[in-house]
Design an enzyme around this catalytic site. Sequence first.
Site, PDB file in Angstrom:
ATOM      1  CG  ASP A  48      -2.144   0.802   1.119  1.00 32.29           C
ATOM      2  OD1 ASP A  48      -2.065   1.884   0.512  1.00 32.29           O
ATOM      3  OD2 ASP A  48      -3.195   0.381   1.633  1.00 32.29           O
ATOM      4  CB  THR A  89      -6.603   2.121  -0.517  1.00 31.87           C
ATOM      5  OG1 THR A  89      -5.511   2.916  -0.068  1.00 31.87           O
ATOM      6  CG2 THR A  89      -6.401   0.693  -0.042  1.00 31.87           C
ATOM      7  CG  ASN A 110     -10.286   4.467  -0.086  1.00 27.24           C
ATOM      8  OD1 ASN A 110     -10.059   3.459  -0.747  1.00 27.24           O
ATOM      9  ND2 ASN A 110      -9.314   5.267   0.348  1.00 27.24           N
ATOM     10  NE  ARG A 173      -9.181   1.539   1.905  1.00 26.59           N
ATOM     11  CZ  ARG A 173      -9.156   2.101   3.101  1.00 26.59           C
ATOM     12  NH1 ARG A 173     -10.066   1.746   3.998  1.00 26.59           N
ATOM     13  NH2 ARG A 173      -8.244   3.010   3.420  1.00 26.59           N
ATOM     14  CG  ASP A 360      -2.874   0.650  -2.653  1.00 22.59           C
ATOM     15  OD1 ASP A 360      -1.663   0.956  -2.624  1.00 22.59           O
ATOM     16  OD2 ASP A 360      -3.622   0.778  -1.670  1.00 22.59           O
ATOM     17  CG  HIS A 494      -2.890   8.125  -2.087  1.00 26.52           C
ATOM     18  ND1 HIS A 494      -4.101   7.553  -2.406  1.00 26.52           N
ATOM     19  CD2 HIS A 494      -2.659   7.788  -0.785  1.00 26.52           C
ATOM     20  CE1 HIS A 494      -4.570   6.899  -1.358  1.00 26.52           C
ATOM     21  NE2 HIS A 494      -3.722   7.029  -0.354  1.00 26.52           N
TER      22      HIS A 494
END
Length: 554
Positions: A48, A89, A110, A173, A360, A494
């Site tokens: 991640d 993500t 998300n 997730r 991701d 991000h």
Amino acid sequence: MKKTLLFAGLCCLCSITFAQKKAKSSTTPATSSATLDRPKLVVGLVVDQMRWDYLYRYYDRYVQGGFKRMINEGFSAENTYIPYTPTYTAVGHTSIYTGSVPAITGIIGNNWFDPQTKKAVYCTDDSTVTGVGSNNAAGKMSPKNLLSSTITDELRLATNFQGKVIGLSLKDRGSILPAGHTPTGAYWYDGETGDWITSTWYMKQLPVWLQDYNKKKMANKYYDMNWNTLYPIASYTQSTADNKDYEGVTRGEQTPTFPHALTAYTGKNYDMIRSTPYGNTITLDLAKVAIEAENLGKDNITDFLAVSCSSTDYVGHQYGPNSIEAEDTYLRLDKDIASFFDYLDKTVGKGNYLVFLSADHGAAHVPGFMQENKMHAGLVDNKAIITGLNTYLESRFKIKKPAMMSMNNQIIFDHSNKDMPNIDFTALKNATIDYLRTYDGIANAVDLARIAESTLPAVQKEMITNGYNARLSGDVYFILQPNYFDGGKTGTTHGAWNPYDSHIPCVFMGWKVKHGKTNKTHHMTDIAPTIAAMLHIQMPSGNVGEPITELTHQ
């Protein structure tokens, strides 16, 4: 004449005999014991917030068996990019495992606002299930919102559900979306209790091996170790000084500096382990336990283990990419990965497993760091954008608060506003675009319903189009200037189209993989079809990617 008739008779007899043999061969099943050549185990390793350049930035400090082993033994697609925006993500994990994009998968962030239900949605929320191993909201999760199948689903289908699939991640997730709809199990971490949990989507009770693991409360073990640098702090020459005001300070600490005391969290705050490199250690240790307990890779039916290392994201968000904390986290993760590969060699067998490494999304440098070094960067405030936009639109169109929110770089209008039917909606959107283009930190804006008509550069137009879901997305998309983002003054985030967020590692190693690399442009969505091609199984149902033929044609 007799010779001619004899020759003709012989030809006829040979033809009949050949035809009989051919007919027999076409109707008699093969008796060969040969089976389709597949690896015993596929391991998907998603780190991640791992920027592509982390593969090389710390290369000289990596041990031989971790990232360096993947680079030197495996095959690297060096120019692999995320083909959509925003880069978050849930979307990244989904696209890696579906070979698809938000326009198709329905996972557009998300979180998002669903205009159909008029409610905010978290990507894996599911009120119809309950937690298993948990009594709180952390367990009410499933892949219900994911519309496409995953490569893990396709493996289950291809093996008539005999091949096992396990998903593991600190984040729900990061486990649920890669594991797909039909896994053997998907497990994630409950920071309230320090246990690994699942939901009734998958099973009615945790397997015994996981119950036993939870009793150990592994977070406490690592809290007692505190967090100091792995090596002398003066050797961290790839990072900025330890004490920077643009790094986040952990509650209870006075400065964002080493050593970070963790003993105060023992038995009290299990969630804090996420923001230390030890969260990755626990995740990969649990992966070993799962392999042994579930007998993954023990027979000729291919299994799949999807692992996401999430602590890199938490550390990056708090301290930023140029921090000593980030460097130390990757050096420790490298050692953990080396240990994990060594375990796979001994249990599954070197050459019997196929592993891929990706991310991701990446991360932007902290604006404070960029400004300190005389580079362009800054912050925007989504709430301020909406406040200013509504003031502008109210004065022009005489309508109260037409813009409801700014989310995922999108302006979402309040379509239930009683005055909205009296407004020229196209004119409203055009006025919004005009306003956003004058806002400090915003480079451009576009009507999401008319992306094709925009004059955006092709790469931006394609990424926005791929990220636009007609049922779920907002009305106007705005593009931030490079190294601008919505957030606070410390740490990073991000979500942008820019290479620092969209250029990700993509490395394969192990079964049938020869050492090499390609500098041809590939995309995150190419990973799933590449695995499908290597395993000779169907691509996921929403797949838009293509196999990396430089690897599959070796």
